[in-house]
Scaffold this motif. Sequence first.
Motif, PDB file in Angstrom:
ATOM      1  N   TYR A  84       0.833  -1.203   0.000  1.00 51.24           N
ATOM      2  CA  TYR A  84       0.000   0.000   0.000  1.00 51.24           C
ATOM      3  C   TYR A  84       0.870   1.256   0.000  1.00 51.24           C
ATOM      4  CZ  TYR A  84      -3.941  -2.999   1.125  1.00 51.24           C
ATOM      5  OH  TYR A  84      -4.908  -3.972   1.074  1.00 51.24           O
ATOM      6  N   LEU A 107      -3.893   5.118  -0.564  1.00 43.05           N
ATOM      7  CA  LEU A 107      -4.850   5.710   0.367  1.00 43.05           C
ATOM      8  C   LEU A 107      -4.438   7.131   0.697  1.00 43.05           C
ATOM      9  CD1 LEU A 107      -4.788   2.493   1.097  1.00 43.05           C
ATOM     10  CD2 LEU A 107      -6.105   3.215   3.072  1.00 43.05           C
ATOM     11  N   LEU A 151     -13.318   5.155   2.208  1.00 44.47           N
ATOM     12  CA  LEU A 151     -13.182   3.944   3.025  1.00 44.47           C
ATOM     13  C   LEU A 151     -13.729   4.152   4.425  1.00 44.47           C
ATOM     14  CD1 LEU A 151      -9.555   2.849   2.033  1.00 44.47           C
ATOM     15  CD2 LEU A 151     -11.728   1.893   1.214  1.00 44.47           C
ATOM     16  N   THR A 182      -8.477   2.460  10.076  1.00 44.69           N
ATOM     17  CA  THR A 182      -9.004   2.127   8.746  1.00 44.69           C
ATOM     18  C   THR A 182      -8.065   1.154   8.039  1.00 44.69           C
ATOM     19  OG1 THR A 182     -10.036   4.297   8.635  1.00 44.69           O
ATOM     20  CG2 THR A 182      -9.814   3.101   6.563  1.00 44.69           C
ATOM     21  N   ARG A 185      -8.561  -2.251   9.549  1.00 43.08           N
ATOM     22  CA  ARG A 185      -9.795  -2.893   9.070  1.00 43.08           C
ATOM     23  C   ARG A 185      -9.640  -3.366   7.630  1.00 43.08           C
ATOM     24  NH1 ARG A 185     -14.090   1.216   9.433  1.00 43.08           N
ATOM     25  NH2 ARG A 185     -15.506  -0.482   8.919  1.00 43.08           N
ATOM     26  N   LEU A 186      -8.974  -2.574   6.816  1.00 41.01           N
ATOM     27  CA  LEU A 186      -8.728  -2.964   5.426  1.00 41.01           C
ATOM     28  C   LEU A 186      -7.929  -4.263   5.378  1.00 41.01           C
ATOM     29  CD1 LEU A 186      -8.968  -1.997   2.420  1.00 41.01           C
ATOM     30  CD2 LEU A 186      -6.750  -0.890   2.730  1.00 41.01           C
ATOM     31  N   LEU A 191     -13.192  -4.239   5.331  1.00 36.50           N
ATOM     32  CA  LEU A 191     -13.682  -3.169   4.471  1.00 36.50           C
ATOM     33  C   LEU A 191     -13.829  -3.691   3.065  1.00 36.50           C
ATOM     34  CD1 LEU A 191     -11.564  -0.004   5.356  1.00 36.50           C
ATOM     35  CD2 LEU A 191     -13.919  -0.516   6.007  1.00 36.50           C
ATOM     36  N   ILE A 193     -14.006  -2.717  -0.727  1.00 28.38           N
ATOM     37  CA  ILE A 193     -13.596  -1.547  -1.499  1.00 28.38           C
ATOM     38  C   ILE A 193     -14.814  -1.057  -2.282  1.00 28.38           C
ATOM     39  CG2 ILE A 193     -12.023  -0.680  -3.269  1.00 28.38           C
ATOM     40  CD1 ILE A 193     -10.643  -1.662  -0.693  1.00 28.38           C
TER      41      ILE A 193
END
Length: 211
Positions: A84, A107, A151, A182, A185-186, A191, A193
């Motif tokens: 990421y 992100l 998100l 966040t 959780r991703l 989460l 998308i």
Amino acid sequence: AKRLAILLSGRGSNMVALVQAVQNGVLQGLAEVAVVFSNKPDAPGLETAAGLGCPTASLSSQGRKRAEYDAEVVEILNHYQPDYVVLAGYMRILSPTFIRAFAGRILNIHPADTHQHQGLHAYEWAFENQLPETKITVHLVDEGLDTGPILAQHPVDLRGADTLGEVERRGLAVEHRLYANTLARLMQGELSIPTSETAAVSPPTPEPLVP
Ligand code: GAR
């Protein structure tokens, strides 16, 4: 653990919150910091990151053409094999080349509701309009300015905040928790998308923030 490339241009308080979450918080065991990168070699956040034990890299963006510069940044980041790319006060618009290199894996945190305010100076905007509340937004980055799928959002109570400094203090406290939560959780698959369409129809409800 997922590898994070954290990008910043300045102070780096969100980067610090993320590194702390990785080192002994909600991201422990889920993520590791592959690199902290800056487009400003003298950004205070870079030195802070090095002090926290993170690998750091920088390449000055001053006077550079966006597409050429971004292509070089993609090369630098690829060297660290990030899962990421996490923008944390990275004050540059990303070129399509960059977005496509990490499609769906970039992100950003924005200190306002991205449906209401885009770009710079979001706290000034909330303060000058005397908003009783603003919303911190974590979203995926697409090719528009602050237009990517949301998100997570969390409100900041601004009632009685009578200086810009107080607005920022309250907002940053929420930013620091929301970003790490966040990401956690991703990475835990909690989460989905959202596509731009579903995001526009039903914005996600705020989750309680675990400190
Ligand atoms: C944060 O408030 C972040 O949300 C904002 O810049 C600040 C960086 O602070 N980002 C934007 O406005 C992006 N449009 P930090 O360097 O202390 O994390």
